[in-house]
Design an enzyme around this catalytic site. Structure first.
Site, PDB file in Angstrom:
ATOM      1  CB  CYS A  35      11.075  -0.909 -27.596  1.00  0.00           C
ATOM      2  SG  CYS A  35      10.480  -1.509 -26.002  1.00  0.00           S
ATOM      3  CB  SER A  83       8.023  -3.930 -24.070  1.00  0.00           C
ATOM      4  OG  SER A  83       7.038  -4.805 -23.548  1.00  0.00           O
ATOM      5  CG  ASP A  84       6.244  -6.920 -29.864  1.00  0.00           C
ATOM      6  OD1 ASP A  84       5.078  -7.217 -29.526  1.00  0.00           O
ATOM      7  OD2 ASP A  84       6.697  -7.178 -30.996  1.00  0.00           O
ATOM      8  CB  CYS A  85       3.250  -9.027 -26.200  1.00  0.00           C
ATOM      9  SG  CYS A  85       2.053  -7.688 -26.391  1.00  0.00           S
ATOM     10  CB  ALA A 131       9.931  -6.973 -26.132  1.00  0.00           C
TER      11      ALA A 131
END
Ligand SMILES: *[C@@H]1O[C@H](CO)[C@@H](O)[C@H](O)[C@H]1NC(C)=O
Ligand SMILES: *[C@@H]1O[C@H](CO)[C@@H](O)[C@H](O)[C@H]1NC(C)=O
Length: 762
Positions: free
Chosen positions: A236, A269-271, A273
């Site tokens: 995401c 999650s994106d890092c 996020a």
């Protein structure tokens, strides 16, 4: 108003259109894996469970198999192993320019082989598993040419992106019936394609997207990645979608991904996020509350840290069963990677370190680069030919200009490791063909004015009696922040484009253009420009100048950059096609990059653009010539079949064997009921593509698929509800410069012939 056609219609067969979503079949083994994952989960304490929901998952020493595992690795175009030895393929936008499904599968297969080999080497040395889960591919749509990460994607077209993304995922995950070779992550879900505008960063950006654009532009590649690619993981994104941060968005993560598409993997999650949902998105007052919302919405793992979940649990904002649900999803993938099974049961555990950076892999990287190169301009020179290919034997002095010709790191793009062995630079490749004594190099301008190492005078002096100047221009992407952080970028390389930074304009840096214009004004040298870059460039002067006799783009070719010489000197014909529109320079003044609306004037991508492009999507010249016959609808008669075929004959009428990329483009001409312009349809859509190889004089008959769903579009009704519908009416199907008109009615599909050459409307 009723629209009626006077058409000579031959209605061939009846069809039914299926607009509803099919649930993908559940893998029979999936149940067993899930059972085992539940069992593993039940053996952990709550604290241990929480330690597994972060990308660096901690070891659980007393439980066998729970080594520390860093879920984070990158494999956009090679494994990003800084210890080195892997193979670096072209940056993904270049891979997309090949329009070659089999090549994408092969590239990903090599990358996953190297990933396993790295892992096996590390395990053998007593280390923890690594490189078995990768945050690749990036299947976002390159919707705005300024986007700094556009070169990580497969370009602007949803169909091309879907097709290549699926191949890449399959190549990474392998085809073993039990185990995953490695696990792939389709990112960034959803509608992510902006780093910053007007002070709004990607972590704060709220993408306002219509249902229509979501369904038709931003989501299809993810749907394909999940349903066809069977990707283990989806990431995401940082941004919010219509007010809700993507990582805390149950509509996206639960309803769309799991309920509609049948996704059975885990969401990461994106890092950073997850943290971004709290700040700057301000989802909740307390950070623990935001993290609880992410977990509940279906974000199963946080890169890098779900650190407030313990607090959330204590405050009863989440339930232990919700933690178990998230953990079971990722443990299932960990099991399918074979981490909890004896290594002799896992076929990939025997891939040896000798499979890293092999000659075959390096040759595959060079072949990918060859197929990615797009010839944009090739002036006719007298009666006997064009500027390219160059004839090495007739050259006595060649001047090569520019840092990318010698500084190979400038050719690698972003997210890459250290390549195997020595990489041949473009200069060395040119020298190998022409002879080192006949080739001289000039540094030329650096990519930002005022930082020039070589002066214009130096370049002009060197070029005065040269047969040809090979000028390497563009915007290299080592100016990438994360590369800077890992010291990959030479200190002098300024940051113009990349992760965290979008461009403001599409021009070449002024110092490069000044030098090129100086060369053109002050010498008679024939100039060939080789572009090394990420996103599209507005190269209007280069296109127009008679002194610039040829232009090719090599994107960021990776370690097979010697392919540039193969194309320049005609060892192979260029065969790549643009996977993105090259716009005129004024485009950036016409549209704000934060607008997600595909139809916003003057239109985004080839599907909606109303203005002429500088070089359109799909553009690319060849050294040979291909002639296309008239497309035919095949078969002439069939009943109740949802698959038509379009057959076209193609002949290589030029003097050289070459690949040809064949594109099938559909455009609605008129609709049977509502007026076309009220439907807001894309003016054209790519619906199929093939790459074929033909010898000089050879011809071939190609059949391209035309399922009836290709006549469908997302349509929003007067109540604002959007659904995918078959568009009845007249369609043009274009292949090369040839086309056929088809009529789709409730009764079926047929060839349409306008009566008296004129379509009548009453
Ligand atoms: C599985 O993948 C390997 C490696 O790409 C390939 O050699 C093999 O033919 C494939 N097998 C099947 C059944 O597709
Ligand atoms: C943008 O520039 C191109 C090329 O000069 C031109 O054809 C086009 O009309 C311009 N568009 C606008 C809106 O000014």
């Amino acid at each position: 108003m009723t629209t009626e056609w006077t058409l000579n219609l031959k209605l061939l067969f009846a069809v039914t259109l299926c607009g509803s979503c099919l649930i993908s079949p559940v893998d029979a083994d999936q149940e067993d894996w899930t059972k085992r994952a539940h069992d593993l989960c039940s053996r952990l304490s709550v604290t241990e469970k929480l330690s597994q929901l972060n990308t660096p998952a901690a070891a659980v020493p007393q439980e066998q198999g729970f080594a520390a595992f860093n879920w984070w690795s990158e494999a956009l175009h090679g494994i990003n192993n800084q210890q080195g030895g892997g193979t670096i393929f072209p940056q993904p936008l270049g891979l997309a320019a090949t329009f070659n499904r089999a090549l994408l599968r092969h590239v990903a297969d090599i990358i996953s082989t190297e990933a396993r080999a790295f892992n096996n080497r590390q395990i053998a040395a007593g280390g923890d598993p690594r490189f078995l889960n990768v945050f690749s591919p990036n299947i976002n749509i390159f919707r705005d040419p300024r986007w700094g990460r556009g070169s990580e994607t497969y370009g602007e077209d949803p169909y091309l992106t879907s097709q290549l993304g699926v191949e890449y995922v399959k190549g990474l995950q392998g085809n073993d019936s039990t185990y995953l070779k490695i696990s792939a992550t389709c990112k960034h879900f959803a509608a992510y394609s902006l780093e910053q505008e007007d002070g709004i960063t990607r972590k704060a950006f709220d993408a306002q997207v219509s249902d229509k654009d979501l369904q038709e532009t931003y989501l299809p590649a993810f749907e394909a990645c999940v349903r066809e690619g069977q990707a283990a993981s989806v990431m995401c994104s940082y941004n919010a979608v219509n007010g809700v941060p993507a990582c805390a968005n149950p509509d996206l993560l639960q309803t769309t991904l799991r309920e509609q598409w049948g996704f059975g993997g885990f969401v990461v999650s994106d890092c950073g996020a997850v943290q971004a949902t709290w700040w700057p998105h301000k989802l909740t007052e307390e950070e623990a509350e935001s993290q609880a919302k992410c977990l509940k919405a279906g974000c199963d793992m946080s890169c890098t840290d779900y650190g407030k979940l313990k607090e959330a649990l204590e405050q009863k904002l989440v339930d232990e069963s919700e933690i178990d649900r998230a953990l079971v999803r990722s443990l299932t993938i960990r099991l399918r990677l074979g981490m909890f099974d004896p290594s002799d049961a896992v076929p990939y555990s025997t891939i040896p370190p000798s499979m890293i950076g092999t000659q075959d892999h390096i040759e595959a990287a060079t072949e990918a680069a060859r197929q990615s190169i797009v010839l944009l301009k090739n002036d006719k020179e007298g009666a006997d030919g064009h500027a390219l290919p160059l004839t090495a034997s007739s050259l006595t002095k060649v001047i090569v200009v520019g840092q990318p010709a010698v500084q190979t790191e400038l050719l690698f793009g972003n997210y890459y490791g250290k390549p195997a062995g020595k990489v041949t630079s473009p200069l060395e490749a040119v020298q190998a063909v022409v002879g080192a004594d006949k080739v001289a190099w000039q540094p030329g301008p650096h990519i930002v004015a005022g930082n020039a190492e070589g002066s214009i005078d130096d370049v002009v002096r060197a070029a005065e009696d040269a047969d040809v100047v090979l000028f390497f221009a563009g915007i290299t992407m080592l100016n990438e922040r994360e590369c800077k952080a890992t010291d990959q970028a030479p200190a002098w390389v300024p940051f113009l484009e990349g992760e965290g930074l979008d461009r403001h304009d599409l021009n070449l840096p002024a110092s490069q253009l000044d030098t090129l214009q100086g060369l053109a004004a002050r010498t008679d040298a024939k100039i060939v420009v080789i572009l090394i870059h990420g996103g599209p460039l507005a190269i209007e002067w280069l296109q127009a100048s008679p002194k610039v006799t040829a232009i090719l783009t090599a994107w960021m070719p990776g370690q097979g950059a010697g392919a540039i010489a193969d194309v320049l000197f005609g060892k192979v014909s260029p065969s790549g096609r643009l996977p993105v529109t090259f716009y005129h320079a004024n485009y950036t003044q016409l549209v704000k990059s934060a607008s997600m609306d595909m139809a916003v004037w003057p239109g985004r991508t080839h599907r909606y653009l109303q203005e002429p492009a500088l070089y359109p999507f799909g553009y690319g010249l060849s050294y040979t010539a291909f002639e296309y016959g008239s497309p035919q609808l095949i078969p002439a008669r069939m009943r109740r079949n949802d698959m038509a075929l379009i057959e076209v004959s193609i002949c290589n009428t030029g003097g050289m064997a070459a690949d040809e990329v064949v594109l099938l483009i559909m455009s609605p001409q008129e609709t049977a009921t509502r007026k076309l312009n009220t439907l807001n349809l894309p003016k054209q859509s790519l619906r199929d593509f093939e790459r074929i190889h033909l010898q000089s004089g050879e011809h071939s008959s190609l059949q391209m698929k035309l399922p009836l769903e290709h006549f469908s579009h997302a349509v929003t009704d007067s109540l604002g509800r959007t659904s995918v519908q078959a568009i009845h009416g007249l369609w043009k199907v274009q292949i090369g410069a040839q086309s056929i008109l088809l009529w789709l009615g409730p009764e079926g599909l047929s060839v349409a012939q306008p009566e008296g050459g004129q379509l009548q409307m009453t």
